[in-house]
Design a protein around this motif. Structure first.
Motif, mmCIF file in Angstrom:
data_model
loop_
_atom_site.group_PDB
_atom_site.id
_atom_site.type_symbol
_atom_site.label_atom_id
_atom_site.label_comp_id
_atom_site.label_asym_id
_atom_site.label_seq_id
_atom_site.Cartn_x
_atom_site.Cartn_y
_atom_site.Cartn_z
ATOM 1 N N ARG A 369 -7.926 -0.791 7.667
ATOM 2 C CA ARG A 369 -8.634 -2.161 7.542
ATOM 3 C C ARG A 369 -7.898 -3.149 6.673
ATOM 4 N N THR A 370 -6.628 -2.834 6.125
ATOM 5 C CA THR A 370 -5.734 -3.455 5.309
ATOM 6 C C THR A 370 -4.536 -3.870 5.799
ATOM 7 N N TYR A 371 -4.214 -4.078 6.767
ATOM 8 C CA TYR A 371 -2.863 -3.976 7.415
ATOM 9 C C TYR A 371 -2.279 -5.640 7.017
ATOM 10 N N ASP A 372 -3.243 -6.432 7.205
ATOM 11 C CA ASP A 372 -2.611 -7.817 6.853
ATOM 12 C C ASP A 372 -2.264 -8.001 5.363
ATOM 13 N N GLN A 373 -3.508 -7.548 4.430
ATOM 14 C CA GLN A 373 -3.034 -7.760 3.015
ATOM 15 C C GLN A 373 -1.979 -6.871 2.492
ATOM 16 N N ILE A 374 -1.553 -5.773 3.158
ATOM 17 C CA ILE A 374 -0.303 -4.962 2.750
ATOM 18 C C ILE A 374 0.692 -5.888 3.177
ATOM 19 N N ALA A 375 0.731 -6.405 4.354
ATOM 20 C CA ALA A 375 1.794 -7.181 4.739
ATOM 21 C C ALA A 375 2.285 -8.427 3.831
ATOM 22 N N GLN A 376 0.972 -9.099 3.680
ATOM 23 C CA GLN A 376 1.274 -10.221 3.286
ATOM 24 C C GLN A 376 1.040 -10.695 1.643
ATOM 25 N N ASP A 377 -0.160 -9.951 1.342
ATOM 26 C CA ASP A 377 -0.206 -10.237 -0.118
ATOM 27 C C ASP A 377 0.528 -9.041 -1.043
ATOM 28 N N LEU A 378 0.772 -8.122 -0.605
ATOM 29 C CA LEU A 378 1.715 -7.008 -1.292
ATOM 30 C C LEU A 378 3.203 -7.124 -0.919
ATOM 31 N N CYS A 379 3.517 -6.932 0.274
ATOM 32 C CA CYS A 379 4.887 -6.489 0.613
ATOM 33 C C CYS A 379 5.738 -7.800 0.543
ATOM 34 N N ILE A 380 5.361 -8.823 1.206
ATOM 35 C CA ILE A 380 6.324 -10.113 1.016
ATOM 36 C C ILE A 380 6.381 -10.429 -0.518
#
Length: 596
Positions: A369-380
């Motif tokens: 459920r969190t793909y975008d948040q992991i990519a955008q909010d965390l990893c970037i």
């Protein structure tokens, strides 16, 4: 019994109130019969029995559409829609019935496959729009509760339902609980509404533009019928807020609501687990270790030395071993934001940015459920938070909505995230310690799902940011690269190959997100086949990355994993066999390749 004669909800409409109460009592006993013998969701379903009887008495399913959230509350619905045998029969009959809403099982009455949370209102708005466009007049009823309101999709669904402005009925089943206790600001308003009998000045639902009705006696069939009849055929977005008791009618489930949210089979007479032998004695079961308990105890000890260490959960605290007593010991160093995984990822990123050391524990199936948040909010942002992924692999949850096979392809496709795969308990805690102390990148750790395996061999204390595989045994001709909870399978395969006269190399890759070019290149000198083993979907996974690396070289690669698919209530051994992942099958296939 009444429920044995009920083939559809229409049969309920012939009964009077006294008879409906008998139906409710029988339905509750049927639910208890199933969960005591088969396991499943106990408290949520017991608390929603009367509401289900009343809903089906008032509304006209299947014309009227009921959409369940999470499906924690759909067992009574199944009993009353022709599936009572799955609750009254033997275990084989029970196995034929899913624990979740499933149109594959019952397309007439189950509108969606639903297992993850906070989706019912959004799904229902789609049915609402379809009805409005077609000009039909069915009621659309979304059933949400048991902590689901804290999820972001629930907010989005409510927002759209209000915007559409046409008839939709949202039943908020307020049992004062999530899986554990409720967390989130909305629940403060629910409490205020309960305490004022729905009349307090600040009403979250009215502020969003909903008509609102409150029923304190949410386990009273007569009053439920009255409130549902008052909103039937409404042309406005309407919330019916009912106060129910989680576990209603079964004293152990009422007394300990968290422990009885879901459970394995139990003794129906007293609620004891494990079930007693025929002579009344308890079976002799050796105590077993589990990573949840080990993790929570380790964290509590580390928290005493480091006040910046924070254990994080999104509604499933016991996934990381944080039972109620351990949450109390952790105090402010444990945070549960409710069933809101997207919030969890963004929050741990912010906490890491602010100088804390957060560790978020999450089931493999829910991390999807969190793909975008992991990519955008965390990893970037490269914030050094830690994600503790539990339950990944074939030996975890296996309902079609809860498959735990996709975390490796998903997480390894995100740049900037390191995904570690420990093979033993000692390696896991070494990786966890390093991940918390490092300050450069977000780290995910795939907690082994094949039980707690110990090693007496020394494990590395430091792990860099570039993939470094570990050669555990140097052989030739065949190299077996076995990741995480499939490492012991790799050991078995190497032993079986040795019996066939092949001294195979065994490698613990440790890193799932990248290849170790140095190790892979070194194998070209005296190996002709590389075998990869991963406990998850091989499509887009770890092994395919290695096969891609070798590309047009002479090295042959045999990728071992589960074919991409939506498997429902699978048998583990059969799934492994179908994917040629039994130890003997792997050896057979290796021999075919190298002798070709």
């Amino acid at each position: 019994m009444y429920i044995e004669k009920i083939k559809s909800p229409a049969d309920l409409k012939k009964l009077d109130l006294k008879e409906l109460q008998v139906v409710a009592d029988e339905t509750r006993q049927a639910v208890l019969n199933r969960v005591s013998k088969h396991g499943g969701h106990v408290g949520p379903n017991l608390g929603f029995v009367e509401a289900t009887v009343a809903l089906h008495y008032v509304f006209d399913a299947p014309k009227d559409k009921l959409v369940f959230d999470v499906s924690h509350q759909c067992y009574p619905h199944k009993v009353l829609t022709g599936r009572a045998a799955g609750f009254l029969g033997d275990v084989d009959d029970m196995n034929a019935i899913s624990g979740y809403s499933s149109p594959a099982e019952c397309p007439e009455y189950d509108n969606f496959e639903v297992g993850h949370t906070s989706t019912s209102v959004s799904l229902a708005t789609g049915l609402q729009k379809a009805r409005d466009i077609k000009g039909t007049d069915e009621n659309i009823i979304a059933i949400i509760g048991d902590g689901s309101l804290s999820g972001g999709e629930a907010f989005e669904g409510l927002d759209e339902a209000s915007e559409l402005g046409t008839g939709i009925i949202i039943v908020v089943n307020d049992n004062e609980m999530s899986i554990a206790e409720n967390h989130g600001g909305i629940y403060k308003n629910l409490r205020a509404l309960r305490e004022s009998n729905g009349t307090c000045e600040h009403n979250w639902f009215k502020a969003w533009g909903f008509e609102y009705k409150y029923l304190e006696e949410g386990n009273d069939i007569g009053k439920l019928i009255q409130v549902f009849e008052s909103v039937k055929d409404t042309d406005k977005p309407t919330v019916v807020h009912i106060h129910t008791e989680k576990g209603h009618g079964f004293a152990p489930a009422v007394a300990n609501k968290e422990a009885w949210h879901w459970g394995m089979p139990f003794n129906l007479e007293d609620g004891s687990r494990p079930r007693r032998n025929a002579d009344g004695t308890l079976p002799e079961v050796a105590p077993t270790e589990d990573y949840g308990t080990l993790f929570a105890d380790w964290m509590l000890c580390a928290m005493k030395q480091d006040k910046t260490l924070i254990a994080v959960t999104a509604g499933t605290p016991t996934a990381g071993g944080f039972t109620a007593d351990k949450r109390q010991l952790a105090g402010k160093q444990h945070i549960d934001m409710g069933i809101a995984e997207e919030q969890a990822v963004a929050m741990i990123s912010g906490m890491a940015k602010g100088g804390l050391h957060p560790v978020w524990t999450v089931y493999s199936t829910f991390i999807q459920r969190t793909y975008d948040q992991i990519a955008q909010d965390l990893c970037i942002n490269s914030n050094p938070a830690v994600i503790n992924v539990v339950g990944g692999g074939v030996n975890s949850m296996n309902d079609i909505t809860h498959i735990c096979l996709f975390d490796i392809p998903m997480l390894c496709s995100i740049p900037g995230l390191i995904y570690l795969a420990p093979t033993t308990c000692e390696e896991y805690f070494a990786m966890l310690r390093w991940s918390i102390l490092q300050d450069k990148k977000p780290i995910a750790i795939r907690v082994p799902s094949n039980g707690v395996v110990h090693t007496s061999e020394a494990v590395d204390a430091e792990y860099g940011y570039e993939a470094k595989y570990k050669v555990m045994h140097q052989g030739e001709k065949v190299a077996v690269i076995a990741a995480g909870s499939f490492y012991q399978k790799g050991e078995n395969v190497v032993r079986l190959l040795a019996d066939k006269g092949i001294d195979a190399t065994l490698i613990n890759p440790r890193y799932l997100n990248e290849v170790d070019a140095e190790v892979l290149d070194s194998l070209k000198a005296n190996h002709q086949l590389v075998v990869t083993l991963e406990d998850g979907s091989k499509d887009g996974g770890f092994g395919e990355r290695i096969a891609s690396y070798y590309g047009t070289s002479d090295m042959k690669v045999m990728v071992g994993g589960i074919r991409k698919g939506l498997y429902d209530r699978y048998d583990v051994k059969k799934l492994l066999s179908d994917n040629r992942l039994l130890d003997e099958q792997i050896v057979e296939d290796v021999l075919l390749v190298i002798n070709d």
